[in-house]
Design a protein around this motif. Structure first.
Motif: not given
Length: 382
Positions: A8, A42, A193, A198, A227, A230
């Motif tokens: 990530w 991710y 997510i 995402g 995220c 997000c």
């Protein structure tokens, strides 16, 4: 989770002990191409976590041996609030298992208030039980009212009475039966997510009156903050006991404030959506305009919404009836002078794709792993 954090573009650090959300710091020196690859990796890892949680037919991971039934016991069952469908379902599991093992159960309902908790615990003590089971509430906050039970040598087990499954240090509660609340929260947030590719815009609903809901809310918020695409729009405190009163107005307010940016609602319990979904319908929103996912319980109404595709797309359903049987087994071990098992059953995500499995046709999550027969064999009961 390790793979998710490695790939990530942001680091999200969470203390498992207290579910404390800490600052998230961007990783410097990452090119646009590298960042895109990291996001793809991710999301792929997140999907694997979600897909694992959504598998049907999980194998039995609990005990296969233990003490035979200690018959003739009288159990006091003190509930935080029987309006909560999850609590009611575990109650039914305890009553079912108690009938098999040969115990009598007296049920008390606190009604979701402090005065109710104090009175019901006092009434339960006056009923002179051999054992006490508590559902909901906070084991640490209730410790002064649990002490008389402990002083009288009355064993205590609980369901959802602290932020972690297992024994509850500093209290007389020998075992908190629960799935892993932080794993429940993680899977719920990751599912949102994955659904959004995402790009989720998230509101988290919680109840700050209790340790467990706050731990789950903080864990969900941590995953969303980790995220890069997000947005955590807000964490909203709505007491579970006041859902019917507050959620309709709260939902209308959030729709007005966030509009189309609000794509996903995450809650610590399905009951929040019982009162949010009608407002969304009244607002003439299409059923795919907002996706609701719950980090807990798996109520009948949640199953209906998921089955019909009415806003709710997932619930991390707990094996509520199984938990009732586990509570009886843990108590039986205490009566026999043995230690509790500390068993924590795996997290299970219910979606439209798997809703017909493991009891879903009956609007419950009831694992098809033979747990009733296994406990009967342990207790040496027909």
């Amino acid at each position: 989770m390790k793979g998710l954090l490695v790939h990530w573009a942001l680091a999200c650090v969470q203390s498992v002990a207290v579910a404390q959300v800490v600052a998230v710091t961007p990783v410097s020196g990452v090119s646009a191409a590298d960042s895109s690859d990291a996001v793809k990796a991710y999301l792929a890892d997140a999907r694997r976590v979600v897909d694992t949680a959504a598998r049907a037919g999980a194998a039995w991971t609990g005990p296969r041996s233990g003490p035979r039934a200690q018959p003739g016991k009288r159990i006091a069952l003190v509930n935080e609030d029987l309006r909560n469908g999850g609590i009611l379902a575990v109650d039914e599991g305890v009553l079912e298992a108690a009938k098999v093992i040969g115990w009598s159960v007296k049920v008390f309902d606190s009604g979701g208030t402090l005065e109710g908790r104090k009175k019901m615990l006092a009434d339960a003590l006056a009923s002179r039980p051999d054992g006490l089971i508590i559902f909901g509430g906070d084991a640490h906050a209730l410790a002064p009212w649990l002490k008389p039970f402990a002083d009288g040598g009355i064993p205590i087990v609980g369901w959802h009475v602290t932020a972690q499954a297992g024994p509850v240090p500093g209290t007389p509660v020998a075992m908190n039966v629960s799935t892993d609340p932080l794993e429940v929260a993680r899977v719920t947030a990751l599912a949102a997510i994955v659904q959004s590719g995402g790009h989720a815009g998230v509101v988290v609903f919680t109840d700050t009156n209790y340790e467990l809901p706050m731990a789950k809310a903080n864990a969900m918020a941590a995953v969303v903050r980790g995220c890069t695409g997000c947005t955590l729009l807000e964490v909203r405190d709505v007491p579970i006991s006041r859902n019917a009163e507050l959620m309709p107005g709260t939902t209308r307010e959030l729709l007005a404030r966030h509009g189309k940016r609000w794509t996903h609602a995450l809650a610590i319990n399905d009951i929040y959506f019982d009162y949010a979904a009608p407002v969304l319908t009244q607002a003439a929103l299409p059923s795919n305009a907002l996706s609701m996912l719950s980090a807990g319980d798996g109520s009948e109404s949640a199953f209906l919404r998921i089955r019909k595709g009415t806003f709710q797309t997932g619930t991390v359903a707990e094996p509520l009836n199984l938990h009732g049987w586990q509570l009886v087994d843990e108590m039986n071990r205490l009566f026999a002078g043995e230690h509790v098992t500390g068993t924590v059953f795996p997290v299970h995500l219910v979606t439209a794709e798997n809703i017909d499995a493991d009891g879903g046709d009956r609007l419950v999550y009831d694992p098809a792993n033979g747990y009733r027969d296994i406990y009967r064999r342990i207790w040496q009961r027909p």
